[in-house]
Write an enzyme that holds these catalytic residues in place. Structure first.
Site, short mmCIF file in Angstrom:
data_model
loop_
_atom_site.label_atom_id
_atom_site.label_comp_id
_atom_site.label_asym_id
_atom_site.label_seq_id
_atom_site.Cartn_x
_atom_site.Cartn_y
_atom_site.Cartn_z
N ASP A 325 -32.57 -0.02 2.77
CA ASP A 325 -32.64 1.31 2.15
C ASP A 325 -31.34 1.65 1.41
O ASP A 325 -30.27 1.16 1.74
CB ASP A 325 -32.92 2.39 3.21
CG ASP A 325 -31.86 2.40 4.29
OD1 ASP A 325 -31.41 1.31 4.70
OD2 ASP A 325 -31.46 3.50 4.72
N GLU A 326 -31.49 2.51 0.42
CA GLU A 326 -30.37 3.19 -0.24
C GLU A 326 -29.23 2.25 -0.65
O GLU A 326 -28.06 2.58 -0.49
CB GLU A 326 -29.82 4.29 0.68
CG GLU A 326 -30.84 5.37 0.99
CD GLU A 326 -30.33 6.41 1.98
OE1 GLU A 326 -30.50 7.61 1.70
OE2 GLU A 326 -29.79 6.04 3.04
C1 ACM Z 1 -33.37 6.27 5.46
O1 ACM Z 1 -33.59 7.41 5.91
N1 ACM Z 1 -32.32 6.03 4.72
C2 ACM Z 1 -34.28 5.16 5.74
#
Ligand code: ACM
Length: 512
Positions: A325-326
């Site tokens: 993620d991110e």
């Molecule tokens: C997330 O909340 N960055 C998966």
């Protein structure tokens, strides 16, 4: 004279008996079970818990003894009397009996709980079913130590879950939680028949698992947390202890190594993981999206291979979570190249992959699960590529979202999640194009930027966690907030008896 007084004594005795028996609840359908079982039928009698001095476990059946031990411990706490556990190869007529069912109509993880006058029998489709049936039985008991006799209404519960995977995540990176705290978290999940603990064990602020071939990850990367506290990490022995504690409660631990972003703690520990070869400073803030492993260095993949190899060896469950993620400072092509390579590494070590929904941008090998948290497009792309979906919509299922603007802990970037809003959704209809066949299950993540100890964890987790457990367990046609809130209301006393610091939402008619 004498006759009249005898008669009056009799009348008094009868009325005393009636007032005693009036207190005995004999209607099993009135028990506030969470999650709501598939079917509950009452037979109008009562089982005296004094019969439960002996728990019989089917001889030769694997994995039932820990369940018996947990039930025995609870009964001892409530009654003050010791409970003996025996194995048997015949069905007893008194006590408690735990066995694998010979009813092949029971679904996986399902069970039948039959409470009769002298015996409570729990027969599960498998060991997990037995544990879940035992949890149902425990919900029929008083919430704290009570005077004998303790009566339990008789009847039958037949039950099995809607989804195979019912989980919660704990972020032990932003703030570290020690072994005892994680065990408490596991106990919370177990009470409500959840069966997965996803441990977020690495992030920018801390690396929390001993990796013997890369010792500086914990020597350096494990030494702080958000706000600058001392952090911490689990040795591999401690991690194995957690895995076993969870397994005894039919809970699988899924470890997450978040990458290529969310890696500052690793980048601070080993300079060579950075593209410029320079170690980063440790980070104790709460920003996201600023770190990345160097995706075109061979040493990065050697590092990941070692980490996954060591982690796979101490993780008996089939999954490793690779985060994903991110990764805002990883170029798109580099990200795709990286996630493709990491999938092959995890597969080589015999594990299946889960990743946050962004990983759907990579090629996706067989048997990948995409965890939906934010992006519908990513998630549907994942389904098009053959992935299963784990439902963790931030706006519904993030345990770290504040209840409302007055909540003293939590964040609200995905909105406020009051208890009704957290409960009132169906994983199979929330996202267009994603149906029950695509969904592995549901998971409620708790990110720990704002929580530093288990009491603070409790405030965000309760009373929302039982709702997520019910969404995962009970068919949507059987769920309604108006009915659920009256059952939840009865669990307030349970939380209090367990010392759980819960949020007393005004939407729930708590029993005084
Ligand atoms: C997330 O909340 N960055 C998966």
């Amino acid at each position: 004279m004498r006759k009249i007084s005898l008669l009056s004594i009799l009348v008094i005795l009868v009325s005393m008996f009636q007032s005693c028996t009036e207190k005995v609840e004999t209607d099993l359908t009135k028990t506030a079970f969470i999650p709501k079982p598939t079917s509950v039928t009452a037979s109008g009698g009562a089982y005296n818990l004094a019969n439960a001095k002996l728990i019989y476990v089917q001889e030769g059946a694997e994995g039932l003894l820990p369940t018996a031990e947990i039930v025995a411990e609870k009964i001892t706490q409530l009654t003050g009397t010791e409970v003996e556990i025996k194995t048997t190869n015949s069905t007893p007529s008194k006590g408690i009996y735990i066995a694998i069912s010979d009813n092949d109509q029971l679904n996986s993880q399902g069970y039948e709980l039959k409470i009769k006058k002298y015996i409570a029998s729990i027969t599960g489709a498998d060991a997990a079913g037995c544990f879940f049936g035992a949890q149902t039985f425990l919900q029929t008991l008083p919430v704290k130590k009570a005077e004998s006799p303790i009566y339990v209404p008789t009847g039958v519960v037949t039950d099995s879950p809607e989804y195979a995977y019912r989980g919660a995540m704990l972020d032990v990176s932003r703030h570290f939680f020690n072994v005892e705290e994680v065990k408490q978290y596991i106990d919370f999940l177990a009470m409500y028949k959840m069966n997965v603990l996803h441990l977020h064990i690495s992030d920018d602020q801390g690396w929390r698992i001993e990796i013997k071939s890369w010792p500086k990850l914990t020597e350096i990367g494990g030494q702080t947390e958000v706000g600058g506290g001392e952090g911490g990490f689990y040795t591999q022995e401690q991690y194995k202890e957690l895995v076993q504690y969870a397994a005894d409660r039919q809970i699988m631990i899924i470890p997450e190594i978040d990458m290529p972003g969310h890696t500052n703690a690793a980048l601070a520990s080993y300079a060579e993981l950075n593209c410029d070869g320079k170690a980063r400073e440790l980070y104790t803030g709460t920003n996201v999206g600023f770190s990345t492993l160097c995706t075109d260095k061979e040493i990065t993949y050697q590092f990941i291979d070692d980490v996954i190899r060591e982690l796979a060896a101490i993780t008996p469950g089939p999954y490793i979570h690779i985060g994903g993620d991110e990764s805002h400072v990883t170029a798109h092509d580099d990200y795709v190249y990286f996630v493709n390579k990491v999938q092959d590494i995890v597969k080589k070590h015999g594990k299946k992959i889960i990743g946050w929904d962004e990983i759907a941008n990579a090629k996706l090998i067989d048997d990948v699960t995409v965890q939906f948290w934010a992006d519908v497009e990513n998630t549907t792309l994942g389904v098009e590529k053959g992935a299963q979906v784990l439902m963790s919509p931030a706006a519904r299922a993030y345990l770290d979202m504040q209840y409302d603007s007055t909540s003293h802990l939590g964040l609200h970037w995905a909105g406020y999640i009051e208890v009704d809003h957290g409960y009132n959704w169906d994983p199979a209809t929330l996202v267009e194009g994603i149906t029950k066949e695509n969904i592995l299950g549901i998971e409620a993540p708790l990110w720990s930027e704002t929580v530093t100890n288990i009491d603070e964890v409790e405030y965000l987790v309760f009373p929302r966690l039982p709702g997520y457990a019910e969404i995962g367990w009970t068919a949507p046609s059987e769920r309604s907030w108006d009915e659920y809130k009256t059952r939840l209301a009865k669990h307030g006393k349970r939380f209090e008896a367990l010392g759980i610091d819960y949020y007393k939402s005004a939407l729930v008619p708590w029993e005084e």
